[in-house]
Enzyme design. Structure first.
Site, short mmCIF file in Angstrom:
data_model
loop_
_atom_site.label_atom_id
_atom_site.label_comp_id
_atom_site.label_asym_id
_atom_site.label_seq_id
_atom_site.Cartn_x
_atom_site.Cartn_y
_atom_site.Cartn_z
NE ARG A 275 -4.26 -1.44 0.15
CZ ARG A 275 -4.42 -2.48 -0.66
NH1 ARG A 275 -3.47 -2.79 -1.54
NH2 ARG A 275 -5.53 -3.20 -0.63
CG HIS B 240 -2.90 -0.69 -7.02
ND1 HIS B 240 -3.31 -0.04 -5.88
CD2 HIS B 240 -2.95 -2.01 -6.71
CE1 HIS B 240 -3.61 -0.92 -4.94
NE2 HIS B 240 -3.40 -2.14 -5.42
N1 LIG Z 1 -0.52 -4.13 -5.23
C1 LIG Z 1 -1.48 -5.02 -5.38
O1 LIG Z 1 -1.98 -5.22 -6.48
C2 LIG Z 1 -1.92 -5.85 -4.19
C3 LIG Z 1 -2.72 -6.97 -4.42
C4 LIG Z 1 -3.09 -7.75 -3.33
C5 LIG Z 1 -2.67 -7.41 -2.05
N2 LIG Z 1 -1.88 -6.31 -1.86
C6 LIG Z 1 -1.41 -5.96 -0.51
O2 LIG Z 1 -0.66 -7.05 0.02
C7 LIG Z 1 -0.96 -7.17 1.40
C8 LIG Z 1 -0.59 -8.56 1.90
O3 LIG Z 1 -1.53 -9.53 1.41
P1 LIG Z 1 -1.56 -11.02 1.99
O4 LIG Z 1 -2.71 -11.71 1.38
O5 LIG Z 1 -0.20 -11.65 1.86
O6 LIG Z 1 -1.83 -10.70 3.54
P2 LIG Z 1 -1.73 -11.68 4.81
O7 LIG Z 1 -1.86 -13.11 4.37
O8 LIG Z 1 -2.67 -11.15 5.83
O9 LIG Z 1 -0.22 -11.49 5.33
C9 LIG Z 1 0.23 -10.36 5.98
C10 LIG Z 1 1.64 -10.58 6.53
O10 LIG Z 1 2.12 -9.34 7.07
C11 LIG Z 1 2.58 -9.58 8.40
N3 LIG Z 1 2.38 -8.39 9.24
C12 LIG Z 1 1.22 -7.81 9.60
N4 LIG Z 1 1.43 -6.77 10.43
C13 LIG Z 1 2.77 -6.72 10.61
C14 LIG Z 1 3.62 -5.92 11.39
N5 LIG Z 1 3.13 -4.92 12.16
N6 LIG Z 1 4.94 -6.16 11.37
C15 LIG Z 1 5.44 -7.18 10.62
N7 LIG Z 1 4.69 -7.98 9.85
C16 LIG Z 1 3.37 -7.76 9.86
C17 LIG Z 1 1.76 -10.75 8.90
O11 LIG Z 1 2.44 -11.35 9.99
P3 LIG Z 1 1.84 -12.68 10.72
O12 LIG Z 1 1.97 -13.78 9.70
O13 LIG Z 1 2.73 -12.89 11.87
O14 LIG Z 1 0.41 -12.37 11.05
C18 LIG Z 1 1.69 -11.62 7.64
O15 LIG Z 1 2.84 -12.40 7.53
C19 LIG Z 1 -2.45 -6.82 1.47
O16 LIG Z 1 -2.82 -6.41 2.77
C20 LIG Z 1 -2.57 -5.71 0.46
O17 LIG Z 1 -2.38 -4.45 1.10
C21 LIG Z 1 -1.50 -5.54 -2.91
#
Ligand SMILES: NC(=O)c1ccc[n+]([C@@H]2O[C@H](COP(=O)([O-])OP(=O)(O)OC[C@H]3O[C@@H](n4cnc5c(N)ncnc54)[C@H](OP(=O)(O)O)[C@@H]3O)[C@@H](O)[C@H]2O)c1
Length: 306
Positions: free
Chosen positions: A221, A269
C-alpha cells in the site's frame, strides 16, 4: 439466501451473473439504496450507507486481499469480514516481484538504455550473494514471493509479526528484530497489510538501514511509504532504485516527482489483480462452507486490522 453486490467504480453485472450461475438457489442482485436485506455481501469500497442499511448481513466478502479501506467504515462488531485468500493473486505477485528483482540485479534497465542508443555493451556479472532480498510480510502473498525468489537462488530473509519457519528463508519477527532484518537485506519487498502499526514503516530510518546500493519494491500500500523520505534516500545514493506499484494518492497525480525520477519505476497498481472467475469460485465455496457450519480461511481479525 440473499446475496448483494456493492462495488465502487466497478461494474457489478458480471459478478452478479457469475455468482447467480454458481448459486442458483440464491437470489443475487446488485445493491441500490432501499434494496431488500441480504445475508452475504460481496463488496469493493462500499459506502457507509450500505453498511448502515444492510443490518442483517452475516458476512462481508471483500474482493481484494487488503481490507484497510473497508476497516475505515463503522462495521457492526459481529459482522464477519472475509478477504480474498490468494485466488490467483500470489502467482501474479511472484511474477511481478521476481521481474523487478531480476531486472535490477541483471541491470536490464541499463541494457535497455544502451540498446536504445545502438550500443552493444557488457556489464560485469554480479553475485546473487550480494543481493539478499528481504520480504516484509510473510502471509499468503509474501510467502509465495519468498519461495519464488529462492528458485532464482537469491538469499531470502523474511519479516513478519510472528516468527515463520519457511525452508531456506531466514526469518525475523517483531519490532526488536526489524533492524537485523533490514541490515541483512539489500532489496526490500513490502507485502505487509496497511494497519496503524505498519503505516509509514518505510521511511528514512528503515530505508537507510538496508545494505548500501539497496532497492525498494513496494507492492502493498502507498501509505506504508513516506514518499519524501524515499526520494531523500535515493538522492543520497544509499538506495540504487525503487519499483513502486502503489501510492499514497492513486492515480499518481500528474507532476508527482515519482513519474520522472530516474531511479524510480512506476506501475499503476497492477502487480496482483483480482481475477473474477477465481474470486467467485472462492467466495461461493466459502458461502457453502459457512452454510454447512464449517470454518473458512481468510477471516479478518478486526482488532489486528488484517
Ligand atoms: N498491489 C497489489 O496489487 C496488491 C494486491 C493484493 C494485495 N496487496 C497488498 O498485500 C498485502 C498482503 O496480502 P496477503 O494476502 O499476503 O496478507 P496476509 O496473508 O494477511 O499477510 C500479511 C503478513 O504481514 C505480516 N504483518 C502484519 N502486520 C505486521 C507488522 N506490524 N509487522 C510485521 N509484519 C506484519 C503478517 O504477519 P503474521 O503472519 O505474523 O500475522 C503476515 O505475515 C495486502 O494487505 C494488500 O495491502 C497488494
Amino acid at each position: 439466501m440473499n446475496i448483494t453486490v456493492c462495488f465502487d467504480r466497478l461494474d457489478p453485472a458480471p459478478w452478479v451473473q457469475g455468482l447467480q450461475a454458481a448459486l442458483p438457489q440464491a437470489r443475487v442482485a446488485a445493491w441500490a439504496p432501499g434494496a431488500s436485506p441480504a445475508d452475504h455481501a460481496i463488496v469493493w469500497a462500499p459506502p457507509q450507507a450500505f453498511i448502515d442499511e444492510q443490518v442483517g448481513l452475516k458476512t462481508l466478502f471483500n474482493i481484494g486481499a487488503g481490507v484497510d479501506a473497508l476497516l475505515q467504515l463503522r462495521l457492526p462488531p459481529a459482522l464477519k469480514v472475509v478477504r480474498l485468500d490468494d485466488a490467483g493473486m500470489s502467482v501474479q505477485m511472484a511474477e511481478y516481484v521476481c521481474h523487478a528483482v531480476i531486472r535490477h540485479f541483471r541491470e536490464f534497465d541499463g541494457y535497455e538504455a544502451d540498446v536504445m542508443t545502438g550500443r552493444w555493451s557488457y556489464r560485469k556479472p554480479r553475485s546473487r550473494v550480494d543481493f539478499p532480498v528481504g520480504v516484509m510480510g510473510l502471509g499468503v502473498l509474501g510467502e509465495r514471493v519468498a519461495r519464488a525468489l529462492q528458485v532464482f537462488e537469491f538469499p531470502v530473509n523474511g519479516y513478519s509479526r510472528s516468527l515463520k519457519q519457511i525452508d531456506g528463508v531466514r526469518s525475523f519477527a517483531g519490532p526488536k528484530q526489524l533492524g537485523d532484518f533490514l541490515q541483512a537485506s539489500r532489496i526490500l519487498v513490502n507485502l505487509m497489510p496497511l494497519t496503524s502499526e505498519t503505516e509509514n514503516m518505510l521511511n528514512q530510518d528503515t530505508l537507510s538501514q538496508l545494505q548500501a546500493g539497496g532497492y525498494l519494491i513496494n507492492v502493498a500500500r502507498g501509505r506504508h511509504l513516506v514518499e519524501d523520505d524515499l526520494i531523500a534516500v535515493l538522492d543520497s545514493g544509499h538506495l540504487a532504485g525503487a519499483t513502486l506499484d502503489v501510492f499514497r494518492t492513486e492515480p499518481l497525480p500528474a507532476g508527482h516527482p515519482f513519474w520522472q525520477h530516474p531511479k524510480i519505476t512506476v506501475t499503476p497498481h497492477t502487480s496482483a489483480r483480482t481475477l473474477r472467475q477465481e474470486s467467485i469460485a472462492q467466495i461461493v465455496g466459502k458461502i457453502l462452507a459457512l452454510q454447512r457450519g464449517e470454518p473458512i480461511r481468510g477471516e479478518v481479525d478486526l482488532q489486528r486490522g488484517y
